[in-house]
Design a protein around this motif. Structure first.
Motif, PDB file in Angstrom:
ATOM      1  N   ALA A 145       0.837  -1.208   0.000  1.00 42.47           N
ATOM      2  CA  ALA A 145       0.000   0.000   0.000  1.00 42.47           C
ATOM      3  C   ALA A 145       0.871   1.258   0.000  1.00 42.47           C
ATOM      4  CB  ALA A 145      -0.914   0.014   1.218  1.00 42.47           C
ATOM      5  N   ASP A 146       0.308   2.345  -0.528  1.00 41.49           N
ATOM      6  CA  ASP A 146       1.038   3.607  -0.542  1.00 41.49           C
ATOM      7  C   ASP A 146       1.077   4.196   0.863  1.00 41.49           C
ATOM      8  OD1 ASP A 146       1.690   3.553  -3.139  1.00 41.49           O
ATOM      9  OD2 ASP A 146       0.140   4.960  -3.825  1.00 41.49           O
ATOM     10  N   PRO A 147       2.211   4.774   1.237  1.00 42.10           N
ATOM     11  CA  PRO A 147       2.292   5.410   2.561  1.00 42.10           C
ATOM     12  C   PRO A 147       1.710   6.822   2.507  1.00 42.10           C
ATOM     13  CG  PRO A 147       4.369   5.613   1.445  1.00 42.10           C
ATOM     14  CD  PRO A 147       3.467   4.877   0.492  1.00 42.10           C
ATOM     15  N   TYR A 148       1.937   7.573   3.582  1.00 39.70           N
ATOM     16  CA  TYR A 148       1.529   8.990   3.622  1.00 39.70           C
ATOM     17  C   TYR A 148       2.261   9.749   2.532  1.00 39.70           C
ATOM     18  CZ  TYR A 148       1.260  13.793   5.313  1.00 39.70           C
ATOM     19  OH  TYR A 148       1.079  15.142   5.401  1.00 39.70           O
ATOM     20  N   GLN A 149       1.506  10.578   1.797  1.00 36.66           N
ATOM     21  CA  GLN A 149       2.123  11.385   0.745  1.00 36.66           C
ATOM     22  C   GLN A 149       2.349  12.799   1.259  1.00 36.66           C
ATOM     23  OE1 GLN A 149      -0.276  12.288  -2.680  1.00 36.66           O
ATOM     24  NE2 GLN A 149       1.457  11.986  -4.068  1.00 36.66           N
ATOM     25  N   ARG A 150       3.553  13.300   1.070  1.00 35.41           N
ATOM     26  CA  ARG A 150       3.891  14.640   1.546  1.00 35.41           C
ATOM     27  C   ARG A 150       2.979  15.678   0.893  1.00 35.41           C
ATOM     28  NH1 ARG A 150       7.522  18.678  -0.597  1.00 35.41           N
ATOM     29  NH2 ARG A 150       7.992  20.147   1.068  1.00 35.41           N
ATOM     30  N   LYS A 151       2.554  16.666   1.686  1.00 33.97           N
ATOM     31  CA  LYS A 151       1.670  17.726   1.165  1.00 33.97           C
ATOM     32  C   LYS A 151       2.421  19.047   1.059  1.00 33.97           C
ATOM     33  CE  LYS A 151      -2.348  15.971   3.573  1.00 33.97           C
ATOM     34  NZ  LYS A 151      -3.102  16.365   4.757  1.00 33.97           N
ATOM     35  N   THR A 152       2.069  19.838   0.076  1.00 32.79           N
ATOM     36  CA  THR A 152       2.611  21.192  -0.038  1.00 32.79           C
ATOM     37  C   THR A 152       1.451  22.161  -0.249  1.00 32.79           C
ATOM     38  OG1 THR A 152       2.942  20.779  -2.373  1.00 32.79           O
ATOM     39  CG2 THR A 152       4.885  20.653  -0.989  1.00 32.79           C
ATOM     40  N   VAL A 153       1.638  23.394   0.211  1.00 34.35           N
ATOM     41  CA  VAL A 153       0.595  24.401   0.008  1.00 34.35           C
ATOM     42  C   VAL A 153       0.892  25.178  -1.266  1.00 34.35           C
ATOM     43  CG1 VAL A 153      -0.114  24.747   2.383  1.00 34.35           C
ATOM     44  CG2 VAL A 153       1.831  25.986   1.506  1.00 34.35           C
ATOM     45  N   ILE A 154      -0.162  25.613  -1.934  1.00 32.89           N
ATOM     46  CA  ILE A 154      -0.020  26.456  -3.121  1.00 32.89           C
ATOM     47  C   ILE A 154      -0.672  27.799  -2.806  1.00 32.89           C
ATOM     48  CG2 ILE A 154      -0.621  26.718  -5.541  1.00 32.89           C
ATOM     49  CD1 ILE A 154      -0.692  23.621  -5.623  1.00 32.89           C
ATOM     50  N   PHE A 155       0.143  28.850  -2.845  1.00 31.74           N
ATOM     51  CA  PHE A 155      -0.364  30.194  -2.575  1.00 31.74           C
ATOM     52  C   PHE A 155      -0.860  30.825  -3.865  1.00 31.74           C
ATOM     53  CE2 PHE A 155       2.891  30.389   1.023  1.00 31.74           C
ATOM     54  CZ  PHE A 155       1.952  29.986   1.940  1.00 31.74           C
ATOM     55  N   ALA A 156      -1.875  31.665  -3.738  1.00 27.77           N
ATOM     56  CA  ALA A 156      -2.338  32.429  -4.892  1.00 27.77           C
ATOM     57  C   ALA A 156      -2.634  33.838  -4.413  1.00 27.77           C
ATOM     58  CB  ALA A 156      -3.586  31.804  -5.492  1.00 27.77           C
ATOM     59  N   SER A 157      -2.267  34.821  -5.236  1.00 27.80           N
ATOM     60  CA  SER A 157      -2.612  36.190  -4.861  1.00 27.80           C
ATOM     61  C   SER A 157      -3.877  36.570  -5.608  1.00 27.80           C
ATOM     62  CB  SER A 157      -1.471  37.141  -5.207  1.00 27.80           C
ATOM     63  OG  SER A 157      -1.455  37.403  -6.584  1.00 27.80           O
ATOM     64  N   GLU A 158      -4.779  37.187  -4.893  1.00 25.07           N
ATOM     65  CA  GLU A 158      -6.008  37.633  -5.555  1.00 25.07           C
ATOM     66  C   GLU A 158      -6.235  39.100  -5.233  1.00 25.07           C
ATOM     67  OE1 GLU A 158      -9.227  35.845  -2.426  1.00 25.07           O
ATOM     68  OE2 GLU A 158      -8.364  34.515  -3.938  1.00 25.07           O
ATOM     69  N   PHE A 159      -6.662  39.825  -6.242  1.00 24.46           N
ATOM     70  CA  PHE A 159      -6.857  41.259  -6.065  1.00 24.46           C
ATOM     71  C   PHE A 159      -8.142  41.516  -5.293  1.00 24.46           C
ATOM     72  CE2 PHE A 159      -7.834  45.588  -7.220  1.00 24.46           C
ATOM     73  CZ  PHE A 159      -6.597  46.177  -7.084  1.00 24.46           C
ATOM     74  N   ASP A 160      -7.999  42.191  -4.161  1.00 20.69           N
ATOM     75  CA  ASP A 160      -9.158  42.500  -3.335  1.00 20.69           C
ATOM     76  C   ASP A 160      -9.664  43.892  -3.720  1.00 20.69           C
ATOM     77  OD1 ASP A 160      -9.981  41.669  -0.013  1.00 20.69           O
ATOM     78  OD2 ASP A 160     -10.885  43.280  -1.165  1.00 20.69           O
ATOM     79  N   ARG A 161     -10.883  43.936  -4.244  1.00 25.19           N
ATOM     80  CA  ARG A 161     -11.413  45.219  -4.747  1.00 25.19           C
ATOM     81  C   ARG A 161     -11.614  46.218  -3.613  1.00 25.19           C
ATOM     82  NH1 ARG A 161     -11.948  46.527  -9.208  1.00 25.19           N
ATOM     83  NH2 ARG A 161     -11.791  45.100 -10.957  1.00 25.19           N
TER      84      ARG A 161
END
Lengths: 140, 128
Positions: A43-59
């Motif tokens: 079975a597959d073990p725990y898979q490492r996670k990474t965060v993905i940041f996104a910038s969004e323009f706040d009106r």
């Protein structure tokens, strides 16, 4: 400008603090699961996670804030460990280990922590500016 | 005597500084965002160039202090600044240094305002 820029600075920095703390949480998850193998043979073990940041323009704020767009899995290969007694071992006796490298996690943690400090510094400065402005009203 | 519009200048610079502070904060917040381009607003000297600090007659009823004819209504106030992408990634250190400069400029603005205000008060009180 709809909102006072100094208050906007506080809100933007808060979005940065929020994003960095999510990142820190993901690093903690990775570290905690650095040895979590699967339960069934092969079975597959725990898979490492990474965060993905996104910038969004706040009106409302008139400037881009940051948010965590996604927490994605690290697709790199799982290292194999020879451990025939493990319930997750395949028929050759190899166990798939999580693709978590503690060194990389530590570096990531440091970077998150530094960015968090920088955001805090910006909040502090915006607050100093606001209080200086309010002091104008105080002692005349 | 040419009047000095220190209050106006100080408040305009303070306004500019707070807008710049929020733009720099955006850069810091997005320091770890992929493909984010660093942003900044125009320097204050450019704001100053397109701002007239002499009193503008914005209504026909305004008295003309210079003795010349009443010119066209042109209130050269700039209240919003556009944040433009300056290209390149964000460097946290330089952002913090810039923010510190903004902070210092803002301190100067408030100090100037306070000093000038005290000066006005002194002249008012001595007359009473």
């Amino acid at each position: 400008m709809i909102i006072d820029p100094l208050r906007a600075a506080g809100a933007i920095a808060a979005s940065g603090l929020d994003a960095q703390s999510v990142r820190l949480k993901v690093v903690a998850e990775n570290m905690a699961n650095a040895q979590s193998t699967g339960a069934t043979p092969g079975a597959d073990p725990y898979q490492r996670k990474t965060v993905i940041f996104a910038s969004e323009f706040d009106r409302l704020l008139g400037a881009p804030t940051v948010s965590v767009k996604d927490v994605a899995g690290d697709e790199s290969a799982f290292p194999l460990d020879y451990d025939p007694g493990n319930p997750a071992a395949d028929k050759n006796g190899y166990v798939k280990m999580p693709n978590v490298n503690p060194l990389i996690e530590m570096a990531d943690m440091r970077e998150a922590s530094r960015s968090y400090e920088a955001d805090l510094q910006m909040v502090k400065q915006a607050r100093t500016m606001t209080s200086q402005m309010l002091d104008l009203l105080r002692n005349t | 005597m040419e009047p000095v519009y220190l209050f106006d200048l100080a408040s305009r610079h303070a306004n500019w500084a707070s807008v710049r502070q929020s733009v720099l904060t955006s850069n810091v917040a997005n320091a770890n965002t992929a493909n984010y381009q660093r942003m900044d607003i125009e320097p204050f000297s450019e704001v100053l160039d397109e701002t007239s600090l002499t009193l503008a007659s914005t209504a026909p009823g305004h008295l003309n202090i210079n003795g010349t004819e009443v010119g066209a209504v042109d209130d050269g106030t700039v209240d919003t600044w556009e944040a433009k992408e300056t290209g390149g990634p964000v460097k946290l250190e330089s952002e913090l240094i810039e923010a510190d400069q903004v902070n210092r400029g803002f301190s100067l603005d408030t100090a100037v305002t306070r000093a000038f205000h005290r000066m006005l008060l002194a002249s008012v009180r001595s007359g009473a």
